[in-house]
Design a protein around this motif. Structure first.
Motif, PDB file in Angstrom:
ATOM      1  N   ALA A 119       0.831  -1.206   0.000  1.00  0.00           N
ATOM      2  CA  ALA A 119       0.000   0.000   0.000  1.00  0.00           C
ATOM      3  C   ALA A 119       0.867   1.259   0.000  1.00  0.00           C
ATOM      4  CB  ALA A 119      -0.925   0.007   1.219  1.00  0.00           C
ATOM      5  N   LYS A 120       1.891   1.268   0.840  1.00  0.00           N
ATOM      6  CA  LYS A 120       2.706   2.481   0.959  1.00  0.00           C
ATOM      7  C   LYS A 120       3.562   2.691  -0.296  1.00  0.00           C
ATOM      8  CE  LYS A 120       2.477   3.983   5.528  1.00  0.00           C
ATOM      9  NZ  LYS A 120       1.551   5.061   5.184  1.00  0.00           N
ATOM     10  N   VAL A 121       4.083   1.596  -0.851  1.00  0.00           N
ATOM     11  CA  VAL A 121       4.911   1.737  -2.053  1.00  0.00           C
ATOM     12  C   VAL A 121       4.040   2.151  -3.245  1.00  0.00           C
ATOM     13  CG1 VAL A 121       6.394   0.522  -3.673  1.00  0.00           C
ATOM     14  CG2 VAL A 121       6.695   0.179  -1.217  1.00  0.00           C
ATOM     15  N   VAL A 122       2.907   1.455  -3.426  1.00  0.00           N
ATOM     16  CA  VAL A 122       2.001   1.831  -4.520  1.00  0.00           C
ATOM     17  C   VAL A 122       1.468   3.246  -4.309  1.00  0.00           C
ATOM     18  CG1 VAL A 122      -0.196   1.290  -5.645  1.00  0.00           C
ATOM     19  CG2 VAL A 122       1.348  -0.552  -5.007  1.00  0.00           C
ATOM     20  N   GLY A 123       1.161   3.568  -3.057  1.00  0.00           N
ATOM     21  CA  GLY A 123       0.651   4.903  -2.734  1.00  0.00           C
ATOM     22  C   GLY A 123       1.627   6.012  -3.079  1.00  0.00           C
ATOM     23  N   SER A 124       2.923   5.709  -3.038  1.00  0.00           N
ATOM     24  CA  SER A 124       3.893   6.749  -3.420  1.00  0.00           C
ATOM     25  C   SER A 124       4.169   6.737  -4.916  1.00  0.00           C
ATOM     26  CB  SER A 124       5.190   6.584  -2.623  1.00  0.00           C
ATOM     27  OG  SER A 124       5.715   5.288  -2.811  1.00  0.00           O
ATOM     28  N   ILE A 125       4.061   5.559  -5.543  1.00  0.00           N
ATOM     29  CA  ILE A 125       4.337   5.489  -6.992  1.00  0.00           C
ATOM     30  C   ILE A 125       3.202   6.140  -7.795  1.00  0.00           C
ATOM     31  CG2 ILE A 125       4.590   3.933  -8.966  1.00  0.00           C
ATOM     32  CD1 ILE A 125       6.073   2.007  -7.166  1.00  0.00           C
ATOM     33  N   LEU A 126       1.949   5.816  -7.417  1.00  0.00           N
ATOM     34  CA  LEU A 126       0.790   6.283  -8.205  1.00  0.00           C
ATOM     35  C   LEU A 126       0.831   7.782  -8.527  1.00  0.00           C
ATOM     36  CD1 LEU A 126      -2.577   4.573  -7.142  1.00  0.00           C
ATOM     37  CD2 LEU A 126      -1.453   4.535  -9.363  1.00  0.00           C
ATOM     38  N   PRO A 127       0.951   8.673  -7.542  1.00  0.00           N
ATOM     39  CA  PRO A 127       0.935  10.105  -7.902  1.00  0.00           C
ATOM     40  C   PRO A 127       2.134  10.515  -8.757  1.00  0.00           C
ATOM     41  CG  PRO A 127       1.189   9.824  -5.506  1.00  0.00           C
ATOM     42  CD  PRO A 127       0.958   8.474  -6.082  1.00  0.00           C
ATOM     43  N   MET A 128       3.304   9.914  -8.490  1.00  0.00           N
ATOM     44  CA  MET A 128       4.475  10.289  -9.283  1.00  0.00           C
ATOM     45  C   MET A 128       4.326   9.787 -10.716  1.00  0.00           C
ATOM     46  SD  MET A 128       7.645  10.156  -6.549  1.00  0.00           S
ATOM     47  CE  MET A 128       7.502   8.432  -6.102  1.00  0.00           C
TER      48      MET A 128
END
Lengths: 453, 453
Positions: free
Chosen positions: A401-410
């Motif tokens: 969740a945290k890794v995807v959560g940071s990748i998605l907006p970037m």
């Protein structure tokens, strides 16, 4: 005296035809507070109140009225009164007001404006929405570099009637090319015989009229400006932007981002003034998109129905896994979206951000998994191997969740999409699917004693 | 020339000991752009760059440096250099800078400050965080009402060295009581023989030093101010707040609300500068609270395990119901939270908001239920009565979500809790539980042909 007290006293004065005392009462008030008085009045009372305003206040009060009251006022006042208001009002306020009016009223207003003002209004209406041109004003003092301070101050005093609270003057060359700025303070403090060119600030922060207002707001914040010149592509001065309008831009942009992250199409209308239909329209698109994407999450459960049938106790932990994953992911995407909006995170920080979120997820996930283990172990009657599957799933879900959560907006930014729109609403759905896949896959692998597929 | 080009050229000049040309290069630049140059430099290079700064720029560059670089600079420069900077810097910037320093450095700085500045710094440090007092500055021009315009301008010119870009002067009485304000523009335009008392603005918008900075920001926006006087309880002038600091307040308050709504304890540190531990600390509390509350949602499923066992196909629709409910609720709570923060929604609008959300939910819910009906009917092999249960549950969930989503933040406000903190993170959990209860209850009532409990 509070708002109600003032209104009661005014009503009493008007009822007994004491118009002059009523007018004097208003003359001592701030025009913005007077505009506030109109808020709760019925239309006919608005008109009476507007008519008794001291002449020198009516334009300023008018430009601070909500647009529905502006509309009802102009529908009822004479052409001459309209003319007086338009002449007095700041051009950008006039344009804001016209943009909200139906076509027949716009025509009537434009007919009352002087040819000069009419031309300028038309230029304004052509700037793209949310551009520097659409928030600028044209009321400013332009000076020439060869003037002395004395001459410049004389010119400034001559232009005293301009509707301009700003104390910065602009120095322009032959073809209106911007050469520098000078503050009234500098002029007052300089030797009256000095030439403007020697005391003006040549290092001017300016923007193109087509620039996005968000960029303008960032420049105001970065350089602590009170005003900024706006130029065309040839560096010719076309207007200025003042900080009061930029404060509104900053608030509006934040509101827009907040709404986008909550899966709402942003709207410029105040909550209570927006119709139910319009509210529904701004919300339905994302609800439908997210409902349909959630059915894919459902398909994962559907695929593992046999697993659930043989161990129905697994179902009780689905909300906890989905919600915790969703919350952990939303934290990361929100921090990254806001960090990018404020310029704290740029695209070259991609790996730094992922690495940071990964380490945070290791710590946070471990603690959550441990707490969850304790809770289930002591309060639920669930076999130990099932508890392990739940806790490992939780840990893996939080990390994903945290890794995807940071990748998605970037990634959204990289694809030239709006991070707030793309990453805000999507993160929960993506993480939910991840959580369930991890949970069921681990169950099948590790719970062979109770699951027979 | 871009940042890298400038740095390369400076480095070359410094390497070949051409300090004077390097200094001239910097003298033409904006101090904020110079401060930007420090960002990517190693500590020793920062010091060299700081030392070659033109004297008149060093205080302004210093106050715009990130706090870690400020710290390393003051650790390496002489007491005399510190003294020069403190004397030049605006008091509020000095205080901001001191607040980030370790105690031993604070002591050294205070020793270098003049007794007068030291007293003022100590007064500042006592104002509560986020109060008007903590964002104000004390550099302003105070005038007396009995002065003539001529005398006032003379006094203004005498105080020209004050570090103050603001063009508003304050008129104070015997015991520093605030009597009015006057802009430099008004002074320049008025008759030099006129008395201040006759031309000053007496209707002053001011705040108490203990007032919350958010209230101050609202007043700046409402009255389009560039600066505002700050007073104590006896209406004595203690400082002024300028609009550049308020822009930062507005952005910080929005960021705080955004973080709170995403279940993050707000932090004042930039994303990349915050340590992994500190990031984890700011996120774990809400994750734990929400994980535990999600187990209550799980208990609802646990209670209906027999229902699920006899009709396991029901499980596949849980994510869709929970997510759509969560999204619908988050839309409403976000709109209400932001509307309250902007002053568009007040407590007396309670019923209006609920009524609006209820009607929106009727429209939005109906459309979602219809779409869902079509999708399940055509693509899933599910009995018709089950489809009805799913769609009715969806409709009821959306209605509950929107109504609860609008009540939660208003209830939080009523209980004197922060709506963003309380309603933002909680809404999903509350709505999830509602969705499941409705779903299982309806299943038990209506699906008697497949469920035998």
């Amino acid at each position: 005296m509070d708002k109600k007290g003032i209104l009661d006293e005014l009503a009493e004065k008007i009822r007994t035809h004491q118009f002059e005392p009523a007018r004097e009462m208003l003359a001592d008030m701030n025009p913005i507070d007077i505009a506030d008085l109109f808020d709760d009045l019925p239309n006919d009372k608005c008109l009476v109140l507007f008519r008794i305003l001291p002449k020198d206040l009516s334009a300023e009060v008018f430009s601070n009225l909500p647009s529905d009251i502006q509309k009802s006022v102009v529908e009822h006042i004479s052409d001459k009164e309209i003319q007086a208001i338009i002449t007095e009002m700041q051009l950008d306020d006039t344009v804001d007001f016209i943009e909200e009016l139906p076509a027949n009223l716009v025509k009537r207003i434009l007919e009352q404006a002087s040819p000069d003002i009419r031309t300028q209004i038309n230029i304004f209406l052509k700037y793209p929405e949310d551009s520097a041109g659409s928030v600028m004003t044209v009321e400013y003092v332009a000076l020439r570099s060869y003037m002395t301070i004395d001459e410049a101050l004389a010119k400034y005093k001559n232009l005293a009637n301009i509707n301009n609270n700003n104390d910065i003057c602009f120095i322009i060359g032959e073809t209106r090319k911007l050469e520098g700025v000078i503050s009234l303070k500098t002029m007052v403090l300089s030797d009256p015989k000095a030439a403007i060119v020697d005391v003006m600030e040549k290092n001017v922060v300016s923007v193109l009229a087509t620039e996005d207002q968000e960029v303008v707001a960032d420049l105001f914040r970065k350089y602590d400006l009170n005003s900024m010149p706006v130029t065309d592509k040839e560096n010719r001065l076309v207007g200025i932007i003042t900080v009061d309008d930029i404060m509104d831009v900053i608030v509006a942009e934040s509101t827009e981002d907040i709404h986008k992250m909550a899966a709402i199409d942003p709207s410029k209308v105040e909550y209570l003034k927006e119709s139910v239909w319009s509210h529904s329209k701004h919300r339905i698109t994302w609800l439908v998109v997210l409902m349909i994407s959630a059915t894919f999450t459902g398909m994962i459960i559907h695929k593992y129905e046999e697993v659930l049938e043989s161990a129905v106790m697994l179902a009780a932990f689905i909300p906890m896994l989905m919600d915790t994953g969703g919350n952990a992911g939303a934290q990361s995407s929100t921090l990254v979206i806001r960090g990018m909006a404020l310029g704290e995170i740029s695209s070259r920080d991609f790996w730094k951000v992922i690495w940071k979120e990964f380490r945070v997820s290791l710590i946070v996930g471990l603690l959550l998994a441990a707490l969850n283990f304790a809770r289930v172990y002591f309060f639920d009657s669930v076999p130990l191997n099932v508890i392990f599957v739940i806790c490992i799933s939780l840990y893996v879900t939080v990390i994903l969740a945290k890794v995807v959560g940071s990748i998605l907006p970037m990634a959204a930014k990289w694809l030239k999409l709006d991070p707030a729109v793309m990453a805000g609403p999507l993160i929960t759905t993506v993480v939910d699917a991840c959580a369930l896949m991890v949970y069921f896959w681990l169950s099948v692998q590790l719970l062979t004693d109770i699951i027979h597929v």
